[in-house]
Design a protein around this motif. Structure first.
Motif, PDB file in Angstrom:
ATOM      1  N   ASP A  30       0.850  -1.193   0.000  1.00 13.93           N
ATOM      2  CA  ASP A  30       0.000   0.000   0.000  1.00 13.93           C
ATOM      3  C   ASP A  30       0.883   1.239   0.000  1.00 13.93           C
ATOM      4  O   ASP A  30       1.349   1.693   1.040  1.00 13.93           O
ATOM      5  N   HIS A  31       1.115   1.773  -1.186  1.00 14.89           N
ATOM      6  CA  HIS A  31       2.013   2.915  -1.332  1.00 14.89           C
ATOM      7  C   HIS A  31       1.485   4.139  -0.592  1.00 14.89           C
ATOM      8  O   HIS A  31       2.262   4.909  -0.022  1.00 14.89           O
ATOM      9  N   ASP A  32       0.171   4.314  -0.586  1.00 14.08           N
ATOM     10  CA  ASP A  32      -0.422   5.472   0.078  1.00 14.08           C
ATOM     11  C   ASP A  32      -0.271   5.412   1.589  1.00 14.08           C
ATOM     12  O   ASP A  32      -0.435   6.422   2.276  1.00 14.08           O
ATOM     13  N   ARG A  33       0.012   4.226   2.130  1.00 11.68           N
ATOM     14  CA  ARG A  33       0.239   4.060   3.565  1.00 11.68           C
ATOM     15  C   ARG A  33       1.697   3.745   3.865  1.00 11.68           C
ATOM     16  O   ARG A  33       2.040   3.327   4.961  1.00 11.68           O
ATOM     17  N   ASP A  34       2.582   3.950   2.865  1.00 14.91           N
ATOM     18  CA  ASP A  34       4.013   3.678   3.026  1.00 14.91           C
ATOM     19  C   ASP A  34       4.285   2.237   3.453  1.00 14.91           C
ATOM     20  O   ASP A  34       5.296   1.954   4.095  1.00 14.91           O
ATOM     21  N   GLY A  35       3.376   1.328   3.111  1.00 16.71           N
ATOM     22  CA  GLY A  35       3.590  -0.076   3.408  1.00 16.71           C
ATOM     23  C   GLY A  35       3.541  -0.433   4.874  1.00 16.71           C
ATOM     24  O   GLY A  35       3.969  -1.529   5.264  1.00 16.71           O
ATOM     25  N   THR A  36       3.013   0.443   5.720  1.00 23.08           N
ATOM     26  CA  THR A  36       3.053   0.194   7.166  1.00 23.08           C
ATOM     27  C   THR A  36       2.232  -1.018   7.578  1.00 23.08           C
ATOM     28  O   THR A  36       2.430  -1.544   8.671  1.00 23.08           O
ATOM     29  N   HIS A  37       1.316  -1.483   6.743  1.00 19.76           N
ATOM     30  CA  HIS A  37       0.482  -2.629   7.096  1.00 19.76           C
ATOM     31  C   HIS A  37       1.182  -3.961   6.854  1.00 19.76           C
ATOM     32  O   HIS A  37       0.692  -4.995   7.299  1.00 19.76           O
ATOM     33  N   THR A  38       2.306  -3.959   6.139  1.00 22.78           N
ATOM     34  CA  THR A  38       2.906  -5.233   5.738  1.00 22.78           C
ATOM     35  C   THR A  38       4.407  -5.325   6.009  1.00 22.78           C
ATOM     36  O   THR A  38       5.018  -6.328   5.647  1.00 22.78           O
ATOM     37  N   ILE A  39       5.021  -4.327   6.604  1.00 22.52           N
ATOM     38  CA  ILE A  39       6.464  -4.393   6.824  1.00 22.52           C
ATOM     39  C   ILE A  39       6.799  -5.273   8.030  1.00 22.52           C
ATOM     40  O   ILE A  39       5.997  -5.451   8.948  1.00 22.52           O
ATOM     41  N   ILE A  40       7.994  -5.843   8.017  1.00 24.29           N
ATOM     42  CA  ILE A  40       8.505  -6.608   9.152  1.00 24.29           C
ATOM     43  C   ILE A  40       8.968  -5.657  10.246  1.00 24.29           C
ATOM     44  O   ILE A  40       8.602  -5.769  11.405  1.00 24.29           O
ATOM     45  N   SER A  41       9.825  -4.731   9.850  1.00 22.99           N
ATOM     46  CA  SER A  41      10.383  -3.764  10.788  1.00 22.99           C
ATOM     47  C   SER A  41      11.000  -2.637   9.966  1.00 22.99           C
ATOM     48  O   SER A  41      11.034  -2.702   8.733  1.00 22.99           O
ATOM     49  N   GLY A  42      11.484  -1.615  10.660  1.00 19.81           N
ATOM     50  CA  GLY A  42      12.084  -0.499   9.951  1.00 19.81           C
ATOM     51  C   GLY A  42      12.769   0.458  10.902  1.00 19.81           C
ATOM     52  O   GLY A  42      12.686   0.331  12.122  1.00 19.81           O
ATOM     53  N   CYS A  43      13.450   1.443  10.312  1.00 21.42           N
ATOM     54  CA  CYS A  43      14.105   2.470  11.114  1.00 21.42           C
ATOM     55  C   CYS A  43      14.241   3.734  10.279  1.00 21.42           C
ATOM     56  O   CYS A  43      14.295   3.694   9.049  1.00 21.42           O
ATOM     57  N   GLU A  44      14.270   4.866  10.973  1.00 18.42           N
ATOM     58  CA  GLU A  44      14.535   6.139  10.311  1.00 18.42           C
ATOM     59  C   GLU A  44      16.023   6.231   9.990  1.00 18.42           C
ATOM     60  O   GLU A  44      16.866   5.827  10.790  1.00 18.42           O
ATOM     61  N   SER A  45      16.350   6.767   8.812  1.00 22.44           N
ATOM     62  CA  SER A  45      17.744   6.859   8.389  1.00 22.44           C
ATOM     63  C   SER A  45      17.893   8.025   7.413  1.00 22.44           C
ATOM     64  O   SER A  45      17.422   7.935   6.276  1.00 22.44           O
TER      65      SER A  45
END
Length: 303
Positions: free
Chosen positions: A142-157
């Motif tokens: 979901d590009h409009d949601r920045d993929g937040t519904h399907t990501i494993i994890s992430g970090c700001e960089s």
């Protein structure tokens, strides 16, 4: 620390690039608007509506690996720019589509280097943002949601627009995925995030893709170094080619919820409300002025 058995030349990329792409036996394939210069491979230029990809043509036959990518994301935009690029390990190379220039509902792993926040709802985060998504072909990005519904994890960089070299390392060993960055010019890796119980098959392909829309940036790949890591005898003996990509420890796909009503328009509503109040006040003032003048005129007629 992982033990590097060897660097895999077939999965690497270095200058001079013309020598890499000058023969029919090249290990890399270009798609879309990708261009090659003597200094970088540019997936997209700083122009609207561009999409490009760079794909390795040799499948990965070993179960544990680490990839170091030297890249640069930059452009003329100061406040608005995008959208970013993705490092792929997928079943089907060379495709094009809506997910940063590659196909949706893919099979494999995506390391998403996102530079623009499309999401203003409750799951937003600062950008640039690095995240990982594992897909077995059933999930929609979901590009409009920045993929937040399907990501494993992430970090700001904050990797965009830096004067120093910017690098990302992707390590996959013993079903554990670790992402690290070196963006401060110190030649030191800093862990971004790690996730266990990530299951990926062998014989998938490495690749890179990027896309621009109304917002633009240059997305450059400068070098790629890929290493085979030490694997246990058990992992080597496993039939890993038939594994279905999955990450059971990942957050399950969430049901879509609309952004809170008015959350994206609150500032605009406040602006119009202020204008409306000013108009009402001016109208009341003018009305009062004429009313008082009329009363004064009526009084003078009786004298």
């Amino acid at each position: 620390m992982p033990r590097f058995l060897c660097q895999i030349r077939e999965h690497g990329l270095n200058r001079p690039y013309p020598a890499v792409f000058s023969t029919s036996n090249s290990y890399w394939h270009l798609v879309g608007n990708t261009i090659v210069t003597d200094r970088y491979i540019r997936l997209t230029s700083d122009s609207q509506s561009k999409a490009g990809g760079l794909w390795n043509t040799i499948p990965v036959s070993y179960p544990d690996w680490e990839m170091h990518v030297h890249f640069k994301v930059h452009g003329s935009g100061k406040e608005l720019f995008g959208d970013g690029f993705v490092i792929w390990y997928v079943r089907d190379p060379k495709l094009m589509g809506p997910v940063f220039g590659y196909a949706d509902y893919f099979h494999g792993l995506a390391i998403i280097m996102d530079t623009y926040s499309n999401h203003n709802g409750p799951h937003n985060h600062a950008h640039p943002y690095i995240s990982a998504m594992v897909n077995n072909g059933s999930l929609h990005y979901d590009h409009d949601r920045d993929g937040t519904h399907t990501i494993i994890s992430g970090c700001e960089s904050p990797f965009r627009g830096r004067d120093t070299d910017t690098l990302v390392a992707i390590r996959y060993q013993n079903d554990r995925l670790t992402i690290s960055t070196d963006i401060e010019g110190k030649n030191v890796w800093k862990e971004c995030f790690a996730a266990s119980d990530v299951y990926l098959p062998t014989h998938y392909y490495f690749g890179f893709s990027a896309a621009t829309g109304d917002l633009t940036d240059n997305h450059d790949i400068i070098s790629v170094h890929t290493y085979q890591l030490e694997s246990s005898d058990k992992r080597i003996a496993e039939e890993r080619r038939s594994i279905i990509p999955n990450a059971p420890a990942a957050e399950p796909e969430r049901i879509h919820t609309d952004d809170p009503k008015g959350s994206g328009w609150s500032a605009l509503k406040i602006f119009f409300l202020i204008i409306f109040i000013i108009i009402v006040c001016v109208g009341v003032g003018i009305g009062a002025y004429y009313y008082m003048n009329k009363r004064q005129y009526q009084r003078t007629r009786f004298y």
